[in-house]
Design a protein around this motif. Structure first.
Motif, PDB file in Angstrom:
ATOM      1  N   THR A   1       0.855  -1.191   0.000  1.00  0.00           N
ATOM      2  CA  THR A   1       0.000   0.000   0.000  1.00  0.00           C
ATOM      3  C   THR A   1       0.886   1.233   0.000  1.00  0.00           C
ATOM      4  OG1 THR A   1      -1.715  -1.152   1.205  1.00  0.00           O
ATOM      5  CG2 THR A   1      -1.772   1.249   1.278  1.00  0.00           C
ATOM      6  N   PRO A   2       0.666   2.191  -0.939  1.00  0.00           N
ATOM      7  CA  PRO A   2       1.518   3.380  -1.013  1.00  0.00           C
ATOM      8  C   PRO A   2       1.214   4.329   0.149  1.00  0.00           C
ATOM      9  CG  PRO A   2      -0.268   3.551  -2.585  1.00  0.00           C
ATOM     10  CD  PRO A   2      -0.362   2.187  -1.991  1.00  0.00           C
TER      11      PRO A   2
ATOM     12  N   GLN B   1      -2.531   7.893  -9.816  1.00  0.00           N
ATOM     13  CA  GLN B   1      -3.718   8.722  -9.969  1.00  0.00           C
ATOM     14  C   GLN B   1      -4.052   9.324  -8.598  1.00  0.00           C
ATOM     15  OE1 GLN B   1      -5.785   9.649 -12.746  1.00  0.00           O
ATOM     16  NE2 GLN B   1      -6.156  11.094 -11.073  1.00  0.00           N
ATOM     17  N   TRP B   2      -3.919  10.673  -8.518  1.00  0.00           N
ATOM     18  CA  TRP B   2      -4.263  11.387  -7.287  1.00  0.00           C
ATOM     19  C   TRP B   2      -5.749  11.623  -7.286  1.00  0.00           C
ATOM     20  CZ3 TRP B   2      -0.685  12.405  -3.470  1.00  0.00           C
ATOM     21  CH2 TRP B   2       0.652  12.158  -3.802  1.00  0.00           C
TER      22      TRP B   2
ATOM     23  N   THR C   1      -5.894  11.264  -1.646  1.00  0.00           N
ATOM     24  CA  THR C   1      -5.311   9.921  -1.703  1.00  0.00           C
ATOM     25  C   THR C   1      -4.609   9.752  -3.038  1.00  0.00           C
ATOM     26  OG1 THR C   1      -7.333   8.997  -2.623  1.00  0.00           O
ATOM     27  CG2 THR C   1      -7.086   8.882  -0.227  1.00  0.00           C
ATOM     28  N   VAL C   2      -3.754   8.708  -3.136  1.00  0.00           N
ATOM     29  CA  VAL C   2      -3.131   8.366  -4.411  1.00  0.00           C
ATOM     30  C   VAL C   2      -3.298   6.860  -4.634  1.00  0.00           C
ATOM     31  CG1 VAL C   2      -0.818   7.967  -3.440  1.00  0.00           C
ATOM     32  CG2 VAL C   2      -1.091   8.580  -5.866  1.00  0.00           C
TER      33      VAL C   2
ATOM     34  N   THR D   1      -4.390   1.767  -3.017  1.00  0.00           N
ATOM     35  CA  THR D   1      -4.675   3.168  -2.702  1.00  0.00           C
ATOM     36  C   THR D   1      -4.180   3.489  -1.302  1.00  0.00           C
ATOM     37  OG1 THR D   1      -6.602   3.155  -4.136  1.00  0.00           O
ATOM     38  CG2 THR D   1      -6.494   4.904  -2.501  1.00  0.00           C
ATOM     39  N   SER D   2      -3.536   4.661  -1.191  1.00  0.00           N
ATOM     40  CA  SER D   2      -2.981   5.098   0.096  1.00  0.00           C
ATOM     41  C   SER D   2      -4.083   5.475   1.069  1.00  0.00           C
ATOM     42  CB  SER D   2      -2.080   6.311  -0.121  1.00  0.00           C
ATOM     43  OG  SER D   2      -2.878   7.440  -0.476  1.00  0.00           O
ATOM     44  N   ALA D   3      -3.691   5.642   2.347  1.00  0.00           N
ATOM     45  CA  ALA D   3      -4.621   6.225   3.321  1.00  0.00           C
ATOM     46  C   ALA D   3      -4.822   7.695   2.977  1.00  0.00           C
ATOM     47  CB  ALA D   3      -4.039   6.093   4.735  1.00  0.00           C
TER      48      ALA D   3
END
Length: 1005
Positions: A833-834, A863-864, A891-892, A907-909
């Motif tokens: 997870t990024p 993708q932001w 998020t990204v 997807t990041s937090a």
């Protein structure tokens, strides 16, 4: 002494000449008159023409004439019947015309009699020629009376002199009845005198001219009925009385003025057969007139003569472009030239005819243009009418290799009959369209060959109108062999239209050869192609039509072959082979062809020396015809004696077998084996455990539930015309099994390493059915993979998966069904997870940290997202926060892709809500002159991040000036002695607004 030529009474019919032609040859005339005097005996029909023949004696009184034969001719030109009669001592005659109709009547004295020396021939009624003859209508058996009077010959004497009065010897003087008849002529003696005897009286044309048409010494003169002559043809014609001698027919001839045109090559040798034309200046119209006839061809000396008038203006040209009977067979063609060495009539030298010399010779040198093609006038085949196809026949062109091009068009009558091509009409066929109605359609054929002069030949133009269709086409019958006679056969006009005129023209390799319905081939035509053109018109307007047929090439007369009668060996039974024994043909070698016949009728395809008898021959007798051919010999054919009636044959009948799956729902096929001789008609009957199955009579049979547990057989019956029918039954099958309901299985699950696939078998029946599974990797069975599920391993990566489900049940045929293949199995990526780093405030940059993806390399895409919604264009690994992000969480999403692996997205937090940004806000300054009436300008400095919205408010000694909110301000008298400041306020979405005030100006003056 004058000479007489008697012109035959009948005229041409259908393009030919009627049988009787009377000429000044005693033997021929005697034969013809002898036939007339003794016509063949015939039964009286009752349809007769009767009358009395008379003539005037020396005193002018009418007396009967007895030495006269008469000839009655049907007016219908298609009727070739001839009817003769002879006058008796009282001048009376009777002619039996055999049937009713319209006739003309002709009378003439028998040769060698006093009558023939005194009286001229005559048509009824008082007509010297056929054109003026009166029609006699015979409609009943009551005789029609037609008395006929023969005119008494006249004598004409006179003298021919020049315009100066000098006698001219050797001048030809002729008298011709204007309506046709006997031509009488003589030549002047040394004193210029002449005497014409036995001259037909009535309207005549008496002419004095040069004795030879090729002489151009004196201009012709015509007797005008007085004692003088005229250079112009007199109208009306003078009338010559019967009997007395006319002594006033004197002529004065003027010398002929003109010029000789002469065509020569570069060496000065004459060139014959070249077309020429003259151009005569018309002083009234100012145009140059040309002769309206032709073709005009020069003679063997390369010359022609043209008559002129003193003071007249002339030009002339040679054109070596004519092909046809008048043109010579020259290997060389020459370029066109005019006098004097001009290349066109426009630049030709003008000749003005002087008084002296009266005649001149003008020579024109023609340069070589190339070799000469052999060319022919093309013919058009078919009725010329709208919508009907016309076909062009080019006829004979040479030498070999000449290329022919076609162009259809029409002759423009209003424009001097100029040829107008039809765009795109360049094939051998052409169909006239409605816009061509009433126009004369023709075709031009142009031949071209390297080294040869390109040549164009034109057909006759036929006006597009009604045309004439025939009830059967034009065809040539007869063998194209020298000595044989060909016949042009054709039908009559469709619809029964009456023929007004028709004719035939035969050609051998494009050269005119005859004009009768029949045509006899001669030895000089061997190797040539023969064609015939049939021309006809009916009484309908615009119906002129031509049809064309061809045959050949002509072969030489043939010898006779030795041709024995063939015999036949072999058994006369269907299926047996007969052999023809031709015997010895000669002289050897002779090529033999065979034709077998059944009861005298040729058997299609039976053309070998042997013949296998078929069922169609049963009960019939067989013969064979042997045809022998050999070059130079006439083809001969001989037919054998007939065999006995052919007996019925015995069929070859093998035992049939059965192929196919012995299971309900499946189709069994009867394999009959090879029956013979082929073809044999086969009939089928299927049996269930020995009992015939109703309706099962095809070569195949689909098993039903009734057949389950039974055995099947099939009986095949063969039949063939002329053969005895036979029946054969197959061996029985094994017991028929039931058929399971067996759907095709499917596969569910994710096709990625580590995931589990599941076989979905569908509903099998009748239940219960035992199912077994086998998984396959790209078609290869996977050891131990026999459960309904299968977990994908790394070995499966890049492969496709299938599963086979096999159903089994007692009394039923086991069935296996294999699923469709999955897509290629993919590998599984390592996908962390990024995370996102950076200040969460508008104007600051955030950075995505993807973590370690594998196996390396893995292509990552970013993708932001703002509050979960993708931000357009924000696809880099970092993102600069904008005012639009303020108050939103960011998020990204990182997506990893790699060939052969399943794509994964992580997807990041989310970040905290983005805080508002801080604007960059410099202190503004004021520029401008500080005096009343001058303009001050606010200089705000650079605000950021751009763009920033700026607003202005001007102050007078600290008090806001009402309405002064622009970036500039014009000082007023109220501002005198005061100071000025300006406040600039910056605002931007997502940023905190900021206001900055400038320092005060000095006091305003």
């Amino acid at each position: 002494m004058s000479s007489t030529v008697l012109v035959a009474p009948p005229l041409s019919r259908g393009g030919g000449v009627r049988r009787l032609v009377v000429v000044a040859l005693t033997a021929v005339l005697g034969i013809v008159l002898g036939l007339a005097a003794a016509p063949p005996a015939q039964a009286a029909s009752g349809y007769t023409i009767t009358g009395v023949v008379t003539g005037r004696d020396a005193s002018g009184a009418l007396v009967p004439l007895d030495d006269v034969y008469l000839y009655a001719q049907p007016v219908d030109w298609q009727d070739d019947r001839d009817h003769y009669g002879t006058a008796d001592a009282s001048g009376r005659f009777t002619i039996d015309v055999t049937q009713p109709g319209d006739y003309t009547l002709y009378a003439s004295c028998h040769s060698g009699t006093a009558c023939a020396d005194t009286y001229a021939t005559q048509y009824y009624d008082q007509a010297a020629g056929h054109g003026d003859a009166k029609t006699i209508v015979v409609s009943t058996t009551t005789p029609v009376t037609a008395n006929i009077r023969l005119p008494r010959f006249a004598t004409v004497t006179g003298k021919v002199t020049s315009t100066s009065g000098a006698a001219i010897p050797g001048i030809r003087v002729e008298s011709v009845p204007t309506s046709g008849g006997s031509v009488v002529g003589t030549t002047t003696d040394a004193t210029g005198a002449y005497t014409l005897t036995k001259v037909v009286p009535g309207k005549v044309s008496i002419t004095a001219r040069d004795a030879d048409w090729n002489m151009h010494t004196w201009d012709a003169e015509y007797w005008d009925g007085t004692s003088v002559s005229t250079p112009d043809y007199p109208y009306p014609s003078p009338v010559l009385p019967e009997g007395p001698t006319v002594t006033t027919a004197n002529f004065q001839l003027a010398p002929t003025t003109g010029f000789y045109g002469e065509a020569v090559d570069s060496a000065g040798a004459p060139i014959q057969g070249v077309r020429w034309t003259t151009y005569t200046h018309n002083a009234t119209t100012g145009t140059w007139d040309t002769p309206q006839y032709g073709p005009l061809m020069n003679d063997v000396n390369g010359r022609f003569f043209w008559r002129t008038e003193v003071g007249g203006r002339y030009k002339f040209c040679f054109y070596d472009d004519h092909y046809g009977p008048e043109a010579p067979n020259r290997e060389t063609r020459y370029a066109s030239r005019c006098w004097d060495s001009a290349t066109s009539s426009d630049t030709a030298t003008i000749l003005t005819q002087p008084t002296s010399p009266a005649q001149r010779t003008l020579r024109v040198v023609l340069p070589v243009a190339g070799k000469s093609l052999t060319a022919s006038e093309p013919w058009v085949d078919g009725p010329s009418r709208v919508g009907s196809t016309l076909t062009a026949h080019a006829n004979a062109w040479g030498p070999s290799g000449v290329q022919l091009a076609y162009q259809w068009g029409w002759y423009d009558k209003a424009n001097g009959w100029a040829f107008v091509p039809v765009a795109g009409a360049t094939g051998t066929t052409f169909t006239p369209t409605s816009d061509l109605a009433g126009k004369a359609v023709a075709v031009r054929v142009t031949g071209s060959l390297s080294g040869y002069v390109t040549t164009t030949m034109s057909s006759i133009g036929y006006e597009v109108g009604t045309g004439v269709a025939l009830t059967s086409p034009l065809q040539i019958s007869g063998s194209p062999v020298a000595g044989q006679t060909l016949t042009a056969n054709h039908g009559t006009p469709a619809g029964g239209a009456a023929i007004d005129y028709d004719s035939y023209e035969w050609r051998a390799d494009g050269v005119y050869a005859g004009q009768q319905k029949t045509f006899t081939l001669t030895s000089d035509m061997v190797g040539k192609k023969i064609s015939v053109r049939y021309y006809l018109r009916t009484t309908d307007p615009n119906s002129d039509t031509t049809y064309v047929a061809t045959t050949g090439p002509v072969t030489a007369q043939l010898g006779t072959l030795t041709a024995p009668t063939p015999t036949i060996t072999g058994t006369a039974k269907a299926g047996s082979v007969l052999t023809a024994v031709p015997g010895t043909w000669g002289p050897a070698p002779v090529t033999l062809a065979y034709q077998w016949k059944r009861a005298g009728v040729a058997i299609t395809g039976a053309t070998a020396s042997t013949y296998a008898l078929t069922g169609s021959d049963t009960g019939k007798a067989i013969t064979v015809t042997v045809t022998g051919t050999k070059s130079g010999y006439a083809t001969a054919a001989k037919t054998s004696a007939a065999t006995a009636a052919v007996a019925a044959g015995t069929l070859t009948a093998p035992t049939p077998t059965i192929s196919g799956t012995k299971t309900v729902g499946y189709t069994l096929t009867a394999v009959p084996g090879t029956w013979g001789p082929a073809p044999v008609a086969l009939a089928y009957q299927w049996f269930r455990s020995g009992v015939a199955i109703t309706g099962a009579t095809a070569s195949t049979y689909t098993l039903t539930t009734t057949d389950q547990g039974k055995t099947l057989t099939v009986r095949v019956t063969g039949s063939k015309t002329g053969w005895t029918s036979a029946a054969k039954t197959s061996a029985a099958t094994t017991t028929v099994l039931g058929a399971l309901t067996a759907p095709t299985p499917t596969i569910s699950g994710t096709r990625t390493v580590g995931y589990t696939l599941t076989a979905v078998p569908g509903t099998w029946g009748p239940a219960p059915v035992t199912l077994a599974y086998q998984w396959f990797r790209s078609g290869a069975a996977i050891t131990g993979a026999t459960a309904s599920t299968y977990t994908l391993t790394s070995t499966d990566m890049g492969k496709t998966m299938t599963v086979r489900v096999t159903g089994s049940k007692t009394g039923y045929m086991s069935v296996a069904r294999t699923s469709g293949a999955t897509a290629t199995v993919l590998g599984a990526l390592t996908a962390p997870t990024p995370t996102v780093s950076g200040t969460v405030k508008a104007g600051y940059r955030l950075t995505a940290t993807p973590g370690t993806w594998g196996p390396s390399p893995v292509t990552l895409a970013y993708q932001w997202k703002r509050a979960g919604v993708a931000i357009t264009g924000a696809t880099a690994s970092s993102y600069v926060l904008t005012g639009s992000d303020t108050g939103k969480a960011i998020t990204v999403t990182v997506t990893g892709t790699k060939a052969g692996y399943m794509t994964v997205a992580r997807t990041s937090a989310a970040t905290a809500a983005v805080a508002a940004g801080t604007l960059s806000a410099p202190t503004p300054t004021i520029s401008g002159t500080r005096t009343v009436g001058s303009r001050l300008n606010a200089v705000p400095g650079t605000w950021g991040p751009a763009p920033v919205t700026l607003t202005y408010q001007w102050y007078r000694s600290g008090v806001a000036v009402s309405g002064a909110t622009a970036s500039s301000y014009v000082l007023t008298t109220t501002d005198r002695t005061r100071t000025i400041t300006v406040r600039v306020t910056g605002s931007k979405t997502g940023y905190t607004s900021v206001a900055k005030t400038s320092a005060a100006t000095a006091t305003i003056t």
